[in-house]
Design an enzyme around this catalytic site. Sequence first.
Site, PDB file in Angstrom:
ATOM      1  N   ARG A   1      40.301  34.992   5.417  1.00 29.53           N
ATOM      2  CA  ARG A   1      41.054  34.021   4.557  1.00 29.53           C
ATOM      3  C   ARG A   1      40.623  32.655   4.796  1.00 29.53           C
ATOM      4  O   ARG A   1      40.491  31.763   3.947  1.00 29.53           O
ATOM      5  CB  ARG A   1      42.757  34.371   4.839  1.00 29.53           C
ATOM      6  CG  ARG A   1      42.944  35.629   4.081  1.00 29.53           C
ATOM      7  CD  ARG A   1      44.627  35.655   4.580  1.00 29.53           C
ATOM      8  NE  ARG A   1      44.758  36.965   4.322  1.00 29.53           N
ATOM      9  CZ  ARG A   1      46.317  37.389   4.700  1.00 29.53           C
ATOM     10  NH1 ARG A   1      46.984  36.747   5.194  1.00 29.53           N
ATOM     11  NH2 ARG A   1      46.801  38.602   4.145  1.00 29.53           N
TER      12      ARG A   1
ATOM     13  N   THR B   1      42.695  37.365   8.906  1.00 29.83           N
ATOM     14  CA  THR B   1      43.105  35.754   8.790  1.00 29.83           C
ATOM     15  C   THR B   1      41.870  35.161   8.818  1.00 29.83           C
ATOM     16  O   THR B   1      41.739  34.012   8.371  1.00 29.83           O
ATOM     17  CB  THR B   1      43.996  35.758   9.900  1.00 29.83           C
ATOM     18  OG1 THR B   1      44.622  34.331   9.768  1.00 29.83           O
ATOM     19  CG2 THR B   1      43.496  35.873  11.128  1.00 29.83           C
TER      20      THR B   1
ATOM     21  N   CYS C   1      22.109  24.277  16.690  1.00 28.82           N
ATOM     22  CA  CYS C   1      20.696  24.648  16.560  1.00 28.82           C
ATOM     23  C   CYS C   1      20.797  26.335  16.646  1.00 28.82           C
ATOM     24  O   CYS C   1      21.550  26.957  16.909  1.00 28.82           O
ATOM     25  CB  CYS C   1      19.717  24.273  17.501  1.00 28.82           C
ATOM     26  SG  CYS C   1      19.462  22.598  17.728  1.00 28.82           S
TER      27      CYS C   1
ATOM     28  N   ASN D   1      21.392  25.735  22.600  1.00 32.14           N
ATOM     29  CA  ASN D   1      22.220  25.166  21.292  1.00 32.14           C
ATOM     30  C   ASN D   1      23.225  24.690  21.885  1.00 32.14           C
ATOM     31  O   ASN D   1      24.162  25.142  22.547  1.00 32.14           O
ATOM     32  CB  ASN D   1      22.558  26.580  20.483  1.00 32.14           C
ATOM     33  CG  ASN D   1      23.508  26.036  19.388  1.00 32.14           C
ATOM     34  OD1 ASN D   1      23.566  24.851  19.028  1.00 32.14           O
ATOM     35  ND2 ASN D   1      24.307  27.097  18.866  1.00 32.14           N
ATOM     36  N   GLY D   2      23.594  23.200  21.860  1.00 27.04           N
ATOM     37  CA  GLY D   2      24.843  22.495  22.504  1.00 27.04           C
ATOM     38  C   GLY D   2      24.601  21.140  22.433  1.00 27.04           C
ATOM     39  O   GLY D   2      23.717  20.708  21.983  1.00 27.04           O
TER      40      GLY D   2
ATOM     41  N   LEU E   1      18.357  21.591  14.457  1.00 29.42           N
ATOM     42  CA  LEU E   1      18.893  20.404  13.712  1.00 29.42           C
ATOM     43  C   LEU E   1      18.725  19.274  14.604  1.00 29.42           C
ATOM     44  O   LEU E   1      19.675  19.267  15.718  1.00 29.42           O
ATOM     45  CB  LEU E   1      20.562  20.894  13.471  1.00 29.42           C
ATOM     46  CG  LEU E   1      21.368  19.729  12.648  1.00 29.42           C
ATOM     47  CD1 LEU E   1      21.160  19.622  11.387  1.00 29.42           C
ATOM     48  CD2 LEU E   1      22.806  20.186  12.719  1.00 29.42           C
TER      49      LEU E   1
END
Length: 561
Positions: free
Chosen positions: A340, A337, A2, A75-76, A50
Amino acid sequence: MCGIWALFGSDACLSVQCLSAMKIAHRGPDAFRFENVNGYTNCCFGFHRLAVVDPLFGMQPIRVRKYPYLWLCYNGEIYNHRKMQQHFGFEYQTNVDGEIILHLYDKGGIEQTVSLLDGVFAFILLDTANKKVFLGRDTYGVRPLFKAMTEDGFLAVCSEAKGLVTLKHSSTPFLKVEPFLPGHYEVLDLKPNGKVASVEMVKYHHYRDEPLHALYDNVEKLFPGFEIETVKNNIRILFNNAVKKRLMTDRRIGCLLSGGLDSSLVAATLLKQMKEAQVQYPLQTFAIGMEDSPDLLAARKVANHIGSEHHEVLFNSEEGIQALDEVIFSLETYDITTVRASVGMYLISKYIRKNTDSVVIFSGEGSDELTQGYIYFHKAPSPEKAEEESERLLRELYLFDVLRADRTTAAHGLELRVPFLDHRFSSYYLSLPPELRIPKNGIEKHLLREAFEDSNLIPKEILWRPKEAFSDGITSVKNSWFKILQEYIEHQVDDAMLANAAQKFPFNTPKTKEGYYYRQIFERHYPGRASWLSHYWMPRWINATDPSARTLTHYKSAAKA
């Protein structure tokens, strides 16, 4: 997964400030809510949902009749919430896993609460009875959290930095926004005028230590000692348990599958656990790559072996390059990195959201840091130095791989689950003697591979497949993704611009045109926020000038073999 957002002591119009919270709407596409705090007209919560568990009563901030003075935005996922509820006899008002935070806090205070949570989380807890605000974040920072606080006591908190950078406050023209440290909680006093004052910042868990909640879980008893068969058995038990507990969801489960060791072990174990739990739909696995990508071939092999419903996503260099701007905006970093590796993950997440109903996505993140999977670990001067490096990488996960995994999936309203960063699994692995964990016989992650040698979970050639960085494996060996990027950027950044880089970017000055290009995009979206990244990710012990594994001599000799 969320998006959470909160303000305390705002001196600007809240209805205007609330617009900032809409910057994280992607994290919760199912519903959103803003709620003012009774008696504090300059404090409010914002929440983007969500719906993964309890679709009926899962809106936030969570408030229950028993504790009218507590407000929780989190959130979790708390995987042991039912276990804790049953053990302590708590009466639930909802079916939301986060409700356990309110009960544990009321019973034993904040220190005990965070120590007993088995899961991933970032939370804001308000106690108006005791005039306290608490912030907390899980051990590895799997769930993100940012905060901004001024000297006069204005506090703003959000899942992503983009929800804070445009906030206004009278005492400062430039609000300093910084990540909240993983494995910590903070206690703040709430004043009558809605402003806050920090009381203490506490590190509540070190990843080496067995977590307090291990006392209450139902993992079968581990065998003591470091005899190799014992260790391998314990690794299998804990990894199985790490995957099993993460099945907690009301939404469809999928899995990213690169065809490397980590994602293959996760996918195979996940499918086995779903069958045992009698989940009624097939597991969807997802691989991405360009033509001739070794990842696509390897992932196909694994999917055929385990029997998943496999999806392959093909992309070309133009699509990858076009995605760079939105990827860097989503990531909130310019690390080379990370950028990418994020392009492929961002594009595959976009595909999942658009073409399937899988929402909860399993992945192999965290294994390379935990099990010493990077190729440069072959060059470690000693097992002890390798152990130190592994712990440093875990400590910094929230700046790199965990950040990438969260933002690229959350950008498309997906929730990521990472079994390798399970508290019990990771603390056990880190408790093993250093010499057991180092590369062996020229093969990194030897112990992990050995543990699953006789399981037939995945094909043997995948179990012993050498490390291939995600950002490399999505393209052919002949034309690596990093080379494609560098060739394109060569025409976007000229030599004079790079020569002037130190004047333009005195902090974390880019040394290459690629680094300069990413930094330019970052500064366009987040001017003056370069300090969010303390340093670039780079291999140790080998004088590397590029983070790609394909530039290392070990990779080149393995590729020729």
